[in-house]
Design a protein around this motif. Structure first.
Motif, PDB file in Angstrom:
ATOM      1  N   THR A  33      -2.119   3.005  27.327  1.00 55.07           N
ATOM      2  CA  THR A  33      -3.190   2.001  27.411  1.00 55.07           C
ATOM      3  C   THR A  33      -2.982   1.008  28.548  1.00 55.07           C
ATOM      4  O   THR A  33      -3.907   0.257  28.882  1.00 55.07           O
ATOM      5  N   GLY A  34      -1.811   0.961  29.125  1.00 59.17           N
ATOM      6  CA  GLY A  34      -1.558  -0.021  30.165  1.00 59.17           C
ATOM      7  C   GLY A  34      -1.411  -1.418  29.581  1.00 59.17           C
ATOM      8  O   GLY A  34      -0.812  -1.606  28.513  1.00 59.17           O
ATOM      9  N   LYS A  35      -1.989  -2.404  30.233  1.00 58.58           N
ATOM     10  CA  LYS A  35      -1.833  -3.793  29.803  1.00 58.58           C
ATOM     11  C   LYS A  35      -2.822  -4.195  28.720  1.00 58.58           C
ATOM     12  O   LYS A  35      -2.752  -5.306  28.188  1.00 58.58           O
ATOM     13  N   ASP A  36      -3.752  -3.318  28.399  1.00 51.30           N
ATOM     14  CA  ASP A  36      -4.757  -3.633  27.378  1.00 51.30           C
ATOM     15  C   ASP A  36      -4.105  -3.612  25.989  1.00 51.30           C
ATOM     16  O   ASP A  36      -3.557  -2.597  25.562  1.00 51.30           O
ATOM     17  N   ILE A  37      -4.177  -4.737  25.276  1.00 46.43           N
ATOM     18  CA  ILE A  37      -3.569  -4.821  23.941  1.00 46.43           C
ATOM     19  C   ILE A  37      -4.627  -5.075  22.867  1.00 46.43           C
ATOM     20  O   ILE A  37      -4.302  -5.458  21.748  1.00 46.43           O
ATOM     21  N   SER A  38      -5.901  -4.844  23.199  1.00 50.22           N
ATOM     22  CA  SER A  38      -6.967  -5.043  22.232  1.00 50.22           C
ATOM     23  C   SER A  38      -6.925  -3.951  21.161  1.00 50.22           C
ATOM     24  O   SER A  38      -6.267  -2.912  21.319  1.00 50.22           O
ATOM     25  N   LEU A  39      -7.659  -4.170  20.068  1.00 49.19           N
ATOM     26  CA  LEU A  39      -7.676  -3.211  18.973  1.00 49.19           C
ATOM     27  C   LEU A  39      -8.267  -1.867  19.392  1.00 49.19           C
ATOM     28  O   LEU A  39      -7.909  -0.823  18.858  1.00 49.19           O
ATOM     29  N   ALA A  40      -9.182  -1.899  20.346  1.00 48.05           N
ATOM     30  CA  ALA A  40      -9.846  -0.667  20.792  1.00 48.05           C
ATOM     31  C   ALA A  40      -9.173  -0.046  22.006  1.00 48.05           C
ATOM     32  O   ALA A  40      -9.701   0.909  22.585  1.00 48.05           O
ATOM     33  N   ALA A  41      -8.012  -0.566  22.406  1.00 51.13           N
ATOM     34  CA  ALA A  41      -7.360  -0.088  23.633  1.00 51.13           C
ATOM     35  C   ALA A  41      -7.034   1.397  23.568  1.00 51.13           C
ATOM     36  O   ALA A  41      -7.241   2.146  24.528  1.00 51.13           O
ATOM     37  N   GLY A  42      -6.530   1.872  22.425  1.00 50.97           N
ATOM     38  CA  GLY A  42      -6.174   3.280  22.298  1.00 50.97           C
ATOM     39  C   GLY A  42      -7.370   4.192  22.436  1.00 50.97           C
ATOM     40  O   GLY A  42      -7.319   5.197  23.159  1.00 50.97           O
ATOM     41  N   LEU A  43      -8.464   3.863  21.752  1.00 48.53           N
ATOM     42  CA  LEU A  43      -9.669   4.695  21.841  1.00 48.53           C
ATOM     43  C   LEU A  43     -10.214   4.700  23.261  1.00 48.53           C
ATOM     44  O   LEU A  43     -10.592   5.766  23.777  1.00 48.53           O
ATOM     45  N   LYS A  44     -10.250   3.537  23.916  1.00 45.79           N
ATOM     46  CA  LYS A  44     -10.775   3.479  25.288  1.00 45.79           C
ATOM     47  C   LYS A  44      -9.932   4.328  26.233  1.00 45.79           C
ATOM     48  O   LYS A  44     -10.471   5.053  27.079  1.00 45.79           O
ATOM     49  N   ALA A  45      -8.618   4.263  26.095  1.00 47.88           N
ATOM     50  CA  ALA A  45      -7.739   5.061  26.960  1.00 47.88           C
ATOM     51  C   ALA A  45      -7.918   6.556  26.691  1.00 47.88           C
ATOM     52  O   ALA A  45      -7.970   7.368  27.623  1.00 47.88           O
ATOM     53  N   ASN A  46      -8.048   6.930  25.431  1.00 46.20           N
ATOM     54  CA  ASN A  46      -8.207   8.346  25.087  1.00 46.20           C
ATOM     55  C   ASN A  46      -9.551   8.896  25.555  1.00 46.20           C
ATOM     56  O   ASN A  46      -9.639  10.049  25.995  1.00 46.20           O
ATOM     57  N   LEU A  47     -10.600   8.084  25.462  1.00 44.02           N
ATOM     58  CA  LEU A  47     -11.906   8.522  25.963  1.00 44.02           C
ATOM     59  C   LEU A  47     -11.871   8.673  27.481  1.00 44.02           C
ATOM     60  O   LEU A  47     -12.473   9.607  28.041  1.00 44.02           O
ATOM     61  N   ALA A  48     -11.164   7.767  28.158  1.00 41.74           N
ATOM     62  CA  ALA A  48     -11.019   7.887  29.610  1.00 41.74           C
ATOM     63  C   ALA A  48     -10.252   9.151  29.967  1.00 41.74           C
ATOM     64  O   ALA A  48     -10.576   9.852  30.937  1.00 41.74           O
ATOM     65  N   CYS A  49      -9.231   9.472  29.174  1.00 44.44           N
ATOM     66  CA  CYS A  49      -8.485  10.718  29.373  1.00 44.44           C
ATOM     67  C   CYS A  49      -9.398  11.921  29.202  1.00 44.44           C
ATOM     68  O   CYS A  49      -9.365  12.857  30.015  1.00 44.44           O
ATOM     69  N   ALA A  50     -10.218  11.923  28.158  1.00 48.86           N
ATOM     70  CA  ALA A  50     -11.123  13.048  27.899  1.00 48.86           C
ATOM     71  C   ALA A  50     -12.063  13.274  29.071  1.00 48.86           C
ATOM     72  O   ALA A  50     -12.294  14.419  29.485  1.00 48.86           O
ATOM     73  N   ARG A  51     -12.586  12.216  29.634  1.00 46.86           N
ATOM     74  CA  ARG A  51     -13.540  12.354  30.742  1.00 46.86           C
ATOM     75  C   ARG A  51     -12.881  12.858  32.017  1.00 46.86           C
ATOM     76  O   ARG A  51     -13.496  13.592  32.793  1.00 46.86           O
ATOM     77  N   ASP A  52     -11.629  12.490  32.244  1.00 44.33           N
ATOM     78  CA  ASP A  52     -10.985  12.827  33.524  1.00 44.33           C
ATOM     79  C   ASP A  52     -10.054  14.018  33.437  1.00 44.33           C
ATOM     80  O   ASP A  52      -9.605  14.537  34.468  1.00 44.33           O
ATOM     81  N   LEU A  53      -9.756  14.497  32.231  1.00 49.32           N
ATOM     82  CA  LEU A  53      -8.777  15.572  32.082  1.00 49.32           C
ATOM     83  C   LEU A  53      -9.180  16.868  32.788  1.00 49.32           C
ATOM     84  O   LEU A  53      -8.330  17.482  33.463  1.00 49.32           O
ATOM     85  N   PRO A  54     -10.439  17.332  32.699  1.00 50.69           N
ATOM     86  CA  PRO A  54     -10.780  18.565  33.426  1.00 50.69           C
ATOM     87  C   PRO A  54     -10.516  18.461  34.925  1.00 50.69           C
ATOM     88  O   PRO A  54      -9.999  19.410  35.536  1.00 50.69           O
ATOM     89  N   ARG A  55     -10.836  17.331  35.513  1.00 56.67           N
ATOM     90  CA  ARG A  55     -10.603  17.147  36.953  1.00 56.67           C
ATOM     91  C   ARG A  55      -9.108  17.134  37.259  1.00 56.67           C
ATOM     92  O   ARG A  55      -8.655  17.759  38.231  1.00 56.67           O
ATOM     93  N   ALA A  56      -8.328  16.452  36.432  1.00 57.72           N
ATOM     94  CA  ALA A  56      -6.885  16.366  36.667  1.00 57.72           C
ATOM     95  C   ALA A  56      -6.234  17.745  36.589  1.00 57.72           C
ATOM     96  O   ALA A  56      -5.355  18.076  37.402  1.00 57.72           O
ATOM     97  N   LEU A  57      -6.645  18.563  35.628  1.00 54.57           N
ATOM     98  CA  LEU A  57      -6.086  19.909  35.499  1.00 54.57           C
ATOM     99  C   LEU A  57      -6.570  20.819  36.623  1.00 54.57           C
ATOM    100  O   LEU A  57      -5.809  21.621  37.163  1.00 54.57           O
TER     101      LEU A  57
END
Length: 340
Positions: A250-274
């Protein structure tokens, strides 16, 4: 920089094609030393593999492995096509199901019938394309798939593409020579770019185009496993001998939704990264902590992201430890092997 740009250039004297969308590198193709997928050989059967129903073949470029083979004896000739890159220490993967693939059409010898991409839903357009297929293919006996890029394309362009692939299939089929031989070289990066990146784009063919559009810096960044995500989150994409591990933070984000936001960002960018790293096989995601009730939201985002990706990927699901698993076709050579 807004819009799509296709750069056709060379990286260290290797033919290279890059697709940049809104200033971000979306796809990258660099020539490797291995035989190109799509290459067609007249190979010689070498030795069967008992219990696996396969056979090793001899080709002009070394050993190849053909799965699910019947009625083929050592010493016989067989026409096969390279389906991917060989893993270290293994034989080239090949198939007897030959495809002749171009920008608009795929000719399928031995598999008769005309098919149109499901992405084309307009009935009038499908009727138009079916008419072109019947006019050009006539009674050749070969099958034909009209790709999604046919939508809106001119009749002449589509017809010429079909004719070229049908003529190539006819030439390969009627070749009666003997002995090992390369019958057709697979497409290089520049032709692949023309064939696969069919959307509207500016085309750069000047020497130094990769540098001008920031692609060289992006290639250097791909040497490291760290991938920056939205809102300060990041992930590490690392290949091991057994699998590809993806660690989301999550980086420096310590909000309650930080994990979901990071995971959704991963989902969107994972095909490109692979895709950029040429990674496939078993992939395990070690996601940032998030409530179980948010798993469905993540799965939906991941499914949508991979639906837009051309490489076959199976979303296997959650493990007992809370990781998420995928299985992705090894369609490319890992970039670290290409870069050296």
């Amino acid at each position: 920089m807004k819009g799509r740009t296709v750069i056709l250039d060379h990286w260290k004297d290797r033919e290279t094609a890059a697709l940049v969308v809104d200033g971000v590198l979306e796809d990258l193709l660099i020539e490797s030393d291995q035989p190109r997928p799509g290459t067609i050989y007249r190979a010689t059967a070498d030795r069967p593999v008992k219990g696996q129903g396969g056979m090793f073949l001899k080709t002009p470029d070394g050993s190849a492995f053909l799965r699910q083979v019947r009625g083929l004896a050592p010493g016989q000739s067989v026409v096969v096509q390279v389906t991917g890159f060989a893993e270290p220490g293994k034989a080239l993967p090949v198939t007897q199901k030959i495809l002749f693939k171009s920008r608009y059409a795929i000719v399928t010898p031995g598999a008769p019938g005309y098919n149109i991409s499901r992405a084309i839903r307009d009935d009038d357009e499908r009727d138009r394309l079916l008419g072109i297929a019947h006019d050009v293919m006539d009674e050749s006996g070969d099958g034909l798939i009209l790709r999604s890029s046919c939508s809106g394309a001119s009749e002449d362009d589509i017809a010429q593409d079909i004719e070229a692939m049908a003529a190539l299939a006819q030439r390969i089929r009627t070749d009666d020579s003997d002995g090992m031989e390369t019958l057709l070289e697979g497409d290089g990066p520049h032709v692949q770019a023309w064939r696969e990146w069919t959307g509207p784009a500016d085309i750069s063919t000047v020497d130094g185009g990769l540098a001008d559009h920031g692609v060289l810096e992006a290639i250097d960044a791909l040497r490291t496993p760290r991938v920056a995500l939205e809102a300060g989150a990041f992930m590490f994409v690392e290949a091991t001998r057994a699998l590809v591990a993806v660690d989301v933070n999550t980086g420096k984000d310590i909000s309650l939704a930080a994990g979901l936001k990071a995971n959704l960002a991963c989902a969107r960018d994972l095909p490109r990264a692979l895709r950029l790293r040429g990674l496939g096989g078993q992939i395990v995601l070690d996601l940032a902590p998030m409530p179980k009730k948010d798993r469905r939201t993540f799965e939906t985002a991941l499914r949508q992201a991979f639906r837009r990706d051309d490489t076959e990927t199976a979303l296997a699901g959650w493990t007992p430890l809370g990781n998420y698993e995928l299985q992705r076709k090894r369609a490319r050579l890992p970039l670290v092997e290409v870069l050296g």
